[in-house]
Design an enzyme around this catalytic site. Structure first.
Site, PDB file in Angstrom:
ATOM      1  N   ARG A 180      66.646  51.225  23.062  1.00  0.00           N
ATOM      2  CA  ARG A 180      65.292  50.720  23.329  1.00  0.00           C
ATOM      3  C   ARG A 180      64.905  49.788  22.178  1.00  0.00           C
ATOM      4  NH1 ARG A 180      63.349  52.753  19.305  1.00  0.00           N
ATOM      5  NH2 ARG A 180      61.429  51.603  19.505  1.00  0.00           N
ATOM      6  N   GLY A 181      63.753  49.118  22.339  1.00  0.00           N
ATOM      7  CA  GLY A 181      63.359  48.111  21.367  1.00  0.00           C
ATOM      8  C   GLY A 181      63.890  46.782  21.861  1.00  0.00           C
ATOM      9  N   ALA A 182      63.010  45.791  21.972  1.00  0.00           N
ATOM     10  CA  ALA A 182      63.404  44.530  22.604  1.00  0.00           C
ATOM     11  C   ALA A 182      64.653  43.916  21.963  1.00  0.00           C
ATOM     12  CB  ALA A 182      62.228  43.546  22.577  1.00  0.00           C
ATOM     13  N   ARG A 202      65.969  46.891  33.303  1.00  0.00           N
ATOM     14  CA  ARG A 202      64.620  47.122  32.731  1.00  0.00           C
ATOM     15  C   ARG A 202      63.834  45.826  32.852  1.00  0.00           C
ATOM     16  NH1 ARG A 202      62.964  49.729  27.080  1.00  0.00           N
ATOM     17  NH2 ARG A 202      60.888  49.982  27.943  1.00  0.00           N
ATOM     18  N   GLN A 243      57.472  58.248  19.586  1.00  0.00           N
ATOM     19  CA  GLN A 243      58.524  57.458  18.925  1.00  0.00           C
ATOM     20  C   GLN A 243      58.413  57.508  17.398  1.00  0.00           C
ATOM     21  OE1 GLN A 243      56.478  56.217  21.346  1.00  0.00           O
ATOM     22  NE2 GLN A 243      57.567  54.836  22.706  1.00  0.00           N
ATOM     23  N   ASP A 266      54.462  43.390  19.953  1.00  0.00           N
ATOM     24  CA  ASP A 266      55.164  43.034  21.182  1.00  0.00           C
ATOM     25  C   ASP A 266      54.905  41.581  21.553  1.00  0.00           C
ATOM     26  OD1 ASP A 266      54.885  46.130  21.371  1.00  0.00           O
ATOM     27  OD2 ASP A 266      56.465  45.534  22.780  1.00  0.00           O
ATOM     28  N   ASN A 283      50.476  45.416  20.719  1.00  0.00           N
ATOM     29  CA  ASN A 283      51.491  46.318  20.169  1.00  0.00           C
ATOM     30  C   ASN A 283      51.248  47.706  20.762  1.00  0.00           C
ATOM     31  OD1 ASN A 283      53.733  46.840  18.411  1.00  0.00           O
ATOM     32  ND2 ASN A 283      52.341  47.886  17.014  1.00  0.00           N
ATOM     33  N   LYS A 284      52.116  48.647  20.455  1.00  0.00           N
ATOM     34  CA  LYS A 284      52.007  50.017  20.977  1.00  0.00           C
ATOM     35  C   LYS A 284      50.581  50.550  20.859  1.00  0.00           C
ATOM     36  CE  LYS A 284      54.282  52.070  22.597  1.00  0.00           C
ATOM     37  NZ  LYS A 284      55.482  52.778  22.284  1.00  0.00           N
TER      38      LYS A 284
END
Lengths: 337, 337
Positions: B49-51, B93, B201, B242, B252-253
């Site tokens: 995960r993580g772009a 995804r 996370q 993001d 962002n998150k």
């Protein structure tokens, strides 16, 4: 219009009746307790929680245990048991301020009777005092609710944090009392409840009790509070308090300070709702409030060797509080007694 | 000085090697994947995960799958597979922006070769491009780390949110890159990692990777951020992004906005750390950013019938951001490209 009472008498008045909060929201389990050890265990293991509810549970629990002891052995020396069993109850949760307060009220009633008063008279007096503690708690919630009605007009969208609801008292709660009062008057409300990590009292308890009472409730992660408030979806924030200092600083469940900052940034009123007894003129300001830190286990699972910073409470400064609502109505700091 | 790489080549260069993030932090499981279906499954189920890490995984995964197909059937029509298998990877995804970007880079390399180029030459060119994507990601982290060294002097106490670390990239991460760079230079640091509900996370991934690298890390509930910052225990906040809008607003998150409000209230610098590619001049401001909402299930268990408000991201306005650190150094809005 309220959910099940969190604490009170059993229908035959011979037991302490609790809604077991250890198993909510998965199961609604009502327990009738008579034996002292069972009441102590219920307090210690958080089957009952919330300062007002713990005080009521201790008072009723002590009375029904004494009555059962007397029924088994009439003429038993009840008077020393009021002190000895009271002390054991107080030790069940050392930091719960309403616990010693309620037990001391019963002990003062016992001490005020003549030494030769018959056991029946002693038990009657104690039962009366325990019922007074319970009824005062219910009246406190009703008073807060009535004074707070203007905060929750029809259609109001409310955000609350943790659980300062019916499950924390014998009645309608503190922060949620205006919500229940408005609901009882037919107003349509929507409540947002923060999850309130790590123990999830918002997701487990606040969400359960509001839904059980027929009030719309939506849970959000604690981290989503600022986004929710910024979105314009909330009209008013109602939170409880564990202690209010003389200058108006508020100790409450950790996360409250962040909710207050987000409310201020969004221009949403942030109202602290608590019994007048929560105001402590002897504490000058928030820096003087002790903050309990809890085990890292509550944040488990964590990687092996990693610790946690897990305070139970935080302090919201007076500047972030729009208003203080108590059972005596709205009040303003400084609180100088 | 870094933890295990999140994504890269296996030692024999014949497989995609992943650290399986589905089982962290309980277990460190390294998987070597060759078959396309396994790489698709790993991306789909968040083993990676993580772009940036997803882009690297897709590139290496496509190359090793093509090489294995060619080894089984030399002369197989590889060229159509670059397009067909690439499309299947992209579908794994749909919202991961680096996934189509990395696949398109490989497809452009294939398209640039003469139609009669031998399969060996095609595979060599694709392998070179996949390695370039990986190496650029590592270099990006190193550049951010070097540019950010002044933020983390010896003894610095850092707060971060979610995971923008090594586990999100092929290298040292984004927000944590300065932390790793300082640690590699012998500086002693202490990092606070928010739990980051609902998927945790921070508690699972950030805590694991910092501890694994020998850096002191402490987890806190999201609700405790404002109290921690107010206590004076944090010198600087480092968070990822993001997307960064032209005016400097940052998606962002979820929870980032609350961290920023608390940092501002406490007078602690709040630094957004991201690859320059995260800046999107085509998005004028935060209100124009789409916000993904996720399932209520992530907040389970909830009382039956109770819903959740569970956005994946929030927007932090430019006014709350002290600085923007990228692989090109510190930059300032407006970002007009």
């Amino acid at each position: 219009m309220l959910p099940l009472p969190a604490v009170g008498w059993s229908p035959d008045q011979r037991a302490l009746r609790l809604l077991d909060q250890r198993v909510l929201p998965e199961a609604e389990v009502v327990r009738d307790l008579v034996v002292l050890e069972d009441t102590i265990d219920a307090i210690r293991t958080l089957a009952v929680r919330g300062a007002p509810a713990i005080g009521v549970a201790a008072a009723i629990g002590l009375v029904v245990a004494l009555e059962a002891a007397h029924a088994d052995a009439p003429g038993a020396a009840l008077r020393p048991l009021v002190d000895a069993w009271g002390a054991r109850l107080v030790a069940a949760r050392p930091t719960a301020v309403n616990l010693p307060w309620a037990v001391a009220r019963l002990q003062r009633v016992a001490a005020a009777l003549p030494p030769d008063a018959p056991p029946r008279a002693l038990l009657e007096a104690l039962r009366g005092e325990a019922e007074a503690i319970r009824a005062e708690d219910v009246a406190m919630g009703e008073a807060i609710g009535t004074h707070g009605l203007a905060l929750v007009p029809d259609g109001a969208r409310v955000l609350t944090h943790c659980n300062a609801g019916a499950l924390a008292t014998a009645g309608a709660g503190t922060a949620l009392a205006p919500v229940y009062a408005a609901h009882a008057r037919g107003r349509r409300l929507a409540v947002f409840a923060t999850e309130t990590r790590p123990l999830r009292q918002g997701a487990r308890l606040t969400a359960w009790e509001l839904h059980r009472a027929g009030i719309s409730v939506t849970v959000l992660p604690d981290g989503a509070v600022a986004a929710l408030l910024a979105s314009g979806a909330v009209d008013v924030v109602l939170v409880g308090a564990d202690r209010i200092a003389a200058n108006g600083d508020v100790a409450n469940k950790v996360g409250t300070r962040g909710v207050a900052l987000a409310a201020q940034a969004a221009g949403v009123p942030f109202i602290v709702v608590a019994p007048g007894s929560t105001i402590d003129p002897a504490t000058p300001h928030g820096d003087a409030m002790p903050i309990e830190h809890r085990d890292a286990d509550e944040l488990a699972p964590l990687p092996a060797g990693v610790g946690a910073w897990n305070p139970a409470f935080d302090v919201t400064p007076r500047a972030l509080v729009t208003g203080y609502l108590t059972d005596r109505g709205f009040v303003e700091p400084p609180f100088l007694e």
